[in-house]
Every structure is written in C-alpha cells, then in structure tokens.
Design an enzyme around this catalytic site. Structure first.
Site, PDB file in Angstrom:
ATOM      1  N   SER A 299       0.954  -1.371   0.147  1.00  0.00           N
ATOM      2  CA  SER A 299       0.149   0.004  -0.061  1.00  0.00           C
ATOM      3  C   SER A 299       0.891   1.370   0.032  1.00  0.00           C
ATOM      4  CB  SER A 299      -0.909   0.044   1.400  1.00  0.00           C
ATOM      5  OG  SER A 299      -1.852  -1.059   1.316  1.00  0.00           O
TER       6      SER A 299
ATOM      7  N   ILE B 239      -6.316   7.915   2.397  1.00  0.00           N
ATOM      8  CA  ILE B 239      -6.705   7.107   1.108  1.00  0.00           C
ATOM      9  C   ILE B 239      -5.395   6.080   0.998  1.00  0.00           C
ATOM     10  CG2 ILE B 239      -7.106   7.195  -1.121  1.00  0.00           C
ATOM     11  CD1 ILE B 239      -9.220   8.420   0.649  1.00  0.00           C
ATOM     12  N   GLU B 240      -5.909   4.876   1.009  1.00  0.00           N
ATOM     13  CA  GLU B 240      -4.625   3.663   0.803  1.00  0.00           C
ATOM     14  C   GLU B 240      -5.049   3.384  -0.629  1.00  0.00           C
ATOM     15  OE1 GLU B 240      -3.577  -0.684   2.866  1.00  0.00           O
ATOM     16  OE2 GLU B 240      -5.344   0.744   3.781  1.00  0.00           O
ATOM     17  N   ILE B 241      -3.933   3.233  -1.626  1.00  0.00           N
ATOM     18  CA  ILE B 241      -3.870   2.662  -2.721  1.00  0.00           C
ATOM     19  C   ILE B 241      -3.143   1.646  -2.584  1.00  0.00           C
ATOM     20  CG2 ILE B 241      -3.189   3.194  -5.185  1.00  0.00           C
ATOM     21  CD1 ILE B 241      -3.496   6.053  -4.469  1.00  0.00           C
TER      22      ILE B 241
END
Length: 130
Positions: free
Chosen positions: A113, A124-126
């Site tokens: 992440s 916000i985690e991608i």
C-alpha cells in the site's frame, strides 16, 4: 442472512466539487451527477461497480450518519497498476505520499500500500494484491 457486496458509501466533505475533481484527477474515478429519488441533485464518484456519494458538510442528505464530518474516513482502494507508476503519478499531481509502499493485510489477503490524503484529510490507501 448475509450481505454480499458494498454498493456505495458516503463521504461528508467540505466542498463536493473540489473533492470530486481530486478523485477524478488523482484516482481516475468518474464523476456522476444524478437526480435522487427525493428530487435533489447529487454528486457521486464511480469506479468499478461501486460509488461514493458526496454530502456537503452541514447540508447532509437524510438519513445520515450520527456524526458526519470531513476527514473521518480511512479508505483502501485496490489497483492493478504497479505502485511505482502510482508514485510517479502522485508526484506529478503534487499529492504527498504519507507512507509506503508498505506491506499490509487486506480483505483478500496480503497487499502492498501507499497512503495519501484527500482534500478533506481522509486517509486514502492505494493497494495492490500481493
């Protein structure tokens, strides 16, 4: 009895237009403006088979969360694009990476992440599946 999927969630935000533009530009979501059943015009963010409805802080639609407020969400989005490409994209968009890439555990198993913040300070985690 059981639920099977998440259809949508609601983010309470200070400025729905600015938020929608950030999610479009930074995360590639589609902006969806629609007329709700109660006759109001609303803004949502669409991606995959899900959406995020946006409510303006102080003017939330009913019913609403008990304590809605900007900056209280922590969301993880999955991507199939390499995180190195995301790092380059985020730098071009002048979006600071708070953490990552780091190993985590998601609903589907191990993930890697990156963490950023949206205009309201939501985390916000991608993430990519490992």
């Amino acid at each position: 009895m059981r639920v099977e999927a998440l259809d949508h969630l609601v983010l309470t935000v200070a400025d729905p237009e600015a938020t929608a533009e950030w999610y479009r530009t930074v995360l590639g979501m589609r902006i969806d403006r629609f007329d709700a059943a109660d006759g109001t015009r609303r803004t949502a963010l669409a991606f995959g088979r899900q959406k995020i409805n946006l409510h303006r802080a102080g003017a939330e639609f009913e019913p609403k969360a008990a304590r809605p407020g900007p900056g209280s969400a922590d969301l993880c989005f999955l991507t199939d694009m390499p995180l190195g490409e995301w790092q380059d994209h985020l730098r071009r968009q002048a979006v600071a990476i708070e953490d990552g890439p780091v190993a985590r555990t998601g609903a589907q198993g191990p993930i890697t992440s990156l963490y950023v913040r949206d205009p309201d300070g939501n985390l916000i985690e991608i993430a990519t599946l490992d």
